[in-house]
Design an enzyme around this catalytic site. Structure first.
Site, mmCIF file in Angstrom:
data_model
loop_
_atom_site.group_PDB
_atom_site.id
_atom_site.type_symbol
_atom_site.label_atom_id
_atom_site.label_comp_id
_atom_site.label_asym_id
_atom_site.label_seq_id
_atom_site.Cartn_x
_atom_site.Cartn_y
_atom_site.Cartn_z
ATOM 1 C CG HIS A 164 -1.875 -1.126 1.241
ATOM 2 N ND1 HIS A 164 -2.031 -1.974 2.313
ATOM 3 C CD2 HIS A 164 -2.738 -1.578 0.299
ATOM 4 C CE1 HIS A 164 -2.940 -2.888 2.047
ATOM 5 N NE2 HIS A 164 -3.385 -2.671 0.820
ATOM 6 C CE1 TYR B 83 9.018 0.289 4.649
ATOM 7 C CE2 TYR B 83 7.609 1.652 6.032
ATOM 8 C CZ TYR B 83 8.729 1.506 5.239
ATOM 9 O OH TYR B 83 9.562 2.585 5.032
ATOM 10 C CG HIS B 84 0.528 -3.078 4.807
ATOM 11 N ND1 HIS B 84 -0.477 -2.141 4.654
ATOM 12 C CD2 HIS B 84 0.940 -2.975 6.097
ATOM 13 C CE1 HIS B 84 -0.658 -1.500 5.802
ATOM 14 N NE2 HIS B 84 0.197 -1.988 6.683
ATOM 15 C CG HIS B 85 6.369 -6.965 2.969
ATOM 16 N ND1 HIS B 85 7.161 -7.284 4.053
ATOM 17 C CD2 HIS B 85 6.676 -5.676 2.656
ATOM 18 C CE1 HIS B 85 7.907 -6.253 4.379
ATOM 19 N NE2 HIS B 85 7.639 -5.258 3.547
#
Length: 535
Positions: A318, A471-473
């Site tokens: 995101h 930092y949403h992998h």
């Protein structure tokens, strides 16, 4: 708490039914569910156990001027990586390797994906449809909200249908929320509360939120959900959790149809093989595909579970969009360290011109008093006046913006650089496309209109050229029914290996614009049920 003690015995577990790699929220929930069902469970975690009793000390270290020590120990050869593509990706800025994983420092916002998120191809002819829909996850979403003790008002008119209210009462709107509310009402923007995985009232020995305001990177009270709760619960049911044992590779049998062992290394340099009937990878959207690629063999030269070539590809995150400024009145900034008001009015897409937008009214706009003090050269009364002049009238809106999956965005191996065990480090190949840029621009447009309506002097804008990741992998071992284009099936079992499942956001087909942890939790519970049925 049983989860506070570091492992003294790191030898393999005999006769294990399930071996789980990773003790973050996904691994902890799967371990708890399967241990409660009576299975012999062992969890292998690459990082250490952090003592919850030292949370306040960690918070103090974070706030202390001049102390740049990584709060959660990230960095160095163990965590080395490279970044390429159109945008630099600062991978270690928000990773944690340790028992509890990302929930040790996450923001704590937990929303369900919208119904449209599961069918973008069918509705808009973009991206791919998930092989499951919202109805399939609906009961698991409810179970996940109970597991994470979510506080919410269930007042979002744009949210998908639900069968019961949130488990805990919502946090009340902040003072700055009331300032936003008036402007949003004038612009016909509907706002609503934010579901939070933090205690609005005490539960199970954990305190209610006490408002320290340092939610990220440290919740000193333990009110915010952390996966140690389910690690401890799993251990009470008989599961074994071994820390500081990074898994080097997975081995398979001669037929190439089943995983036989996870090979791991102890801090003393000893190498062990953990056998089990079922294996679950729950190491996150970067380390999970990396481990599969590292597990290449003569039979699988491109890595394990990668007959589709999709392992590591379709990496999504995101993006952040934001606008901030100052008002000629006090806003009580930083009194709440998390969001309490947002809007999903601009979330669902009318066509394929842009992605989803989740608007956020930020409660942590502008500098904190400690930030001003750190940058000041003054002392005593002069410092106090400087803090008063620079603090207390800031406002800001943020947004999470969707990035659609593209094969060229990927996690791969950089074979020119190795970690502390001699393995190739992960390489993040990442860039932004025009649709994502348009979505960020639209978010900025809405944010500007709200702050202008409030009468704020706009001082900064985070737009397409200055944006960064949340930092949403996501997406690197995507779910699907076709083995030629996906890695796992709707039960999160890999197409190639009958006893290997993957839990976490790497299985997401699309990412929407919602913080992913609630969906991670729901999918993990679904995967645990499927594994239980096989066992």
């Amino acid at each position: 708490m049983s989860g506070t003690q570091s492992s003294t015995d790191r030898t393999p577990t005999e006769n294990a039914d399930v071996c789980i790699v990773g003790a973050g929220p996904a691994g902890a929930l799967v371990a708890d569910r399967l241990a409660a069902a009576g299975h012999e469970v062992v969890v292998l975690e690459a990082g250490p156990r952090f003592d919850p009793e030292k949370r306040e000390e960690r918070m103090e270290n974070h706030l202390r001027p001049g102390d740049d020590t990584p709060i959660w120990g990230m960095g160095g050869p163990r965590d080395a990586y490279t970044s390429s593509g159109g945008r630099y990706y600062p991978l270690n800025a928000a990773r944690v390797k340790g028992v509890g994983g990302s929930t040790l420092h996450w923001q704590g916002m937990v929303m369900r994906l919208h119904e449209q998120d599961f069918r973008l191809d069918s509705e808009l002819d973009v991206a791919e449809d998930w092989p499951i829909d919202y109805a399939d996850l609906r009961p698991y979403y409810a179970a996940a909200e109970e597991a994470l003790a979510v506080a919410g008002a269930s007042d979002n008119p744009f949210a998908p249908p639900r069968d019961q209210p949130h488990p805990l009462p919502a946090f009340p709107p902040s003072y700055s929320d009331s300032l936003f509310a008036e402007a949003c009402e004038a612009l016909e923007i509907t706002t609503h509360s934010v579901p939070n995985a933090r205690n609005s009232e005490p539960t199970d020995g954990e305190s209610a939120c006490v408002g320290y305001g340092t939610c990220r990177p440290v919740c000193p009270s333990g009110a915010k959900y952390h996966a140690l709760r389910h690690v401890d619960s799993a251990q009470e049911e008989g599961a074994r959790v071994i820390d500081e044992v990074p898994v080097q590779k997975l081995e398979h049998d001669g037929s190439g149809e089943r995983v036989t062992a996870a090979v791991y290394v102890t801090p003393e340099g000893e190498t062990y093989r953990q056998a089990a009937d079922e294996f679950v990878l729950a190491a996150g959207g970067v380390e999970t595909p990396r481990l599969l690629l590292l597990s290449e063999s003569e039979q699988y030269p491109d890595g394990l579970a990668n007959s589709s070539g999709a392992v590591g590809r379709y990496f999504m995150d995101h993006l952040f969009a934001g606008v901030g400024g100052r008002l000629d009145e006090r806003t009580r900034q930083k009194h709440v360290g998390f969001n309490t008001t947002e809007s999903h009015q601009f979330y669902d897409r009318e066509d394929d011109s842009r992605g989803a937008i989740k608007l956020e009214c930020l409660n942590y706009a502008g500098p904190a008093p400690s930030d001003i003090a750190m940058d000041a050269d003054s002392f005593g009364d002069d410092l106090l006046e400087e803090i008063r002049a620079g603090y207390g009238n800031h406002v800001a809106m943020g947004a999470l913006v969707e990035q659609f999956p593209r094969a060229e965005n990927r996690i791969t191996l950089d074979r020119s650089r190795t970690d502390d065990h001699g393995n190739p480090v992960p390489e993040v190949v990442w860039s932004l496309d025009d649709r994502t840029r348009r979505t960020i621009e639209r978010a900025n447009e809405i944010q500007r209109s709200v702050l202008s309506e409030m009468g704020a002097d706009i001082e900064w804008v985070v737009g397409p050229d200055s944006t960064g990741p949340a930092y949403h992998h996501m997406g690197t071992t995507r779910m699907g029914t076709d083995p030629e284009s996906s890695v796992v099936d709707p039960d999160l079992r890999t197409h190639d290996l009958a006893n290997l499942s993957i839990a976490g956001s790497s299985v997401f087909v699309t990412g929407g614009a919602m913080n992913p942890t609630l969906t991670i939790a729901a999918l993990s519970l679904k995967a645990a049920d499927a594994i239980d049925a096989r066992l």
